[in-house]
Design an enzyme around this catalytic site. Sequence first.
Site, PDB file in Angstrom:
ATOM      1  N   MET A   1       0.842  -1.188   0.000  1.00 47.37           N
ATOM      2  CA  MET A   1       0.000   0.000   0.000  1.00 47.37           C
ATOM      3  C   MET A   1       0.881   1.242   0.000  1.00 47.37           C
ATOM      4  O   MET A   1       0.950   1.952   0.983  1.00 47.37           O
ATOM      5  CB  MET A   1      -0.919  -0.010   1.188  1.00 47.37           C
ATOM      6  CG  MET A   1      -1.872  -1.165   1.196  1.00 47.37           C
ATOM      7  SD  MET A   1      -3.092  -0.929   2.421  1.00 47.37           S
ATOM      8  CE  MET A   1      -4.574  -0.857   1.553  1.00 47.37           C
ATOM      9  N   PRO A   2       1.551   1.498  -1.083  1.00 48.59           N
ATOM     10  CA  PRO A   2       2.420   2.666  -1.115  1.00 48.59           C
ATOM     11  C   PRO A   2       1.646   3.983  -1.181  1.00 48.59           C
ATOM     12  O   PRO A   2       0.591   4.069  -1.801  1.00 48.59           O
ATOM     13  CB  PRO A   2       3.249   2.468  -2.379  1.00 48.59           C
ATOM     14  CG  PRO A   2       2.642   1.360  -3.128  1.00 48.59           C
ATOM     15  CD  PRO A   2       1.648   0.678  -2.272  1.00 48.59           C
TER      16      PRO A   2
END
Length: 77
Positions: A1-2
């Site tokens: 989940m950048p």
Amino acid sequence: MPHVDLKFITRNLTEEQQNAISEDIVGVLKKHFGSTDDSVSIRLNEIPKDDWKGEVYDPIIKANLDKLVKKPGYSMD
């Protein structure tokens, strides 16, 4: 989940330009991290040139030079 918080000198980007940058960044994250479109969030944060040193260079860049994977080719000492 950048999450990407991209800071840059004010360029007054159009919505179309912002979307193109976002799509390119998402493509890189998908390629290298195996991310999905739904897992990425991006903030494009325009900083006035006169505020760059105080808001970005000193507290973020200079304070973390040893941690940067790409160091700038300039200094503001």
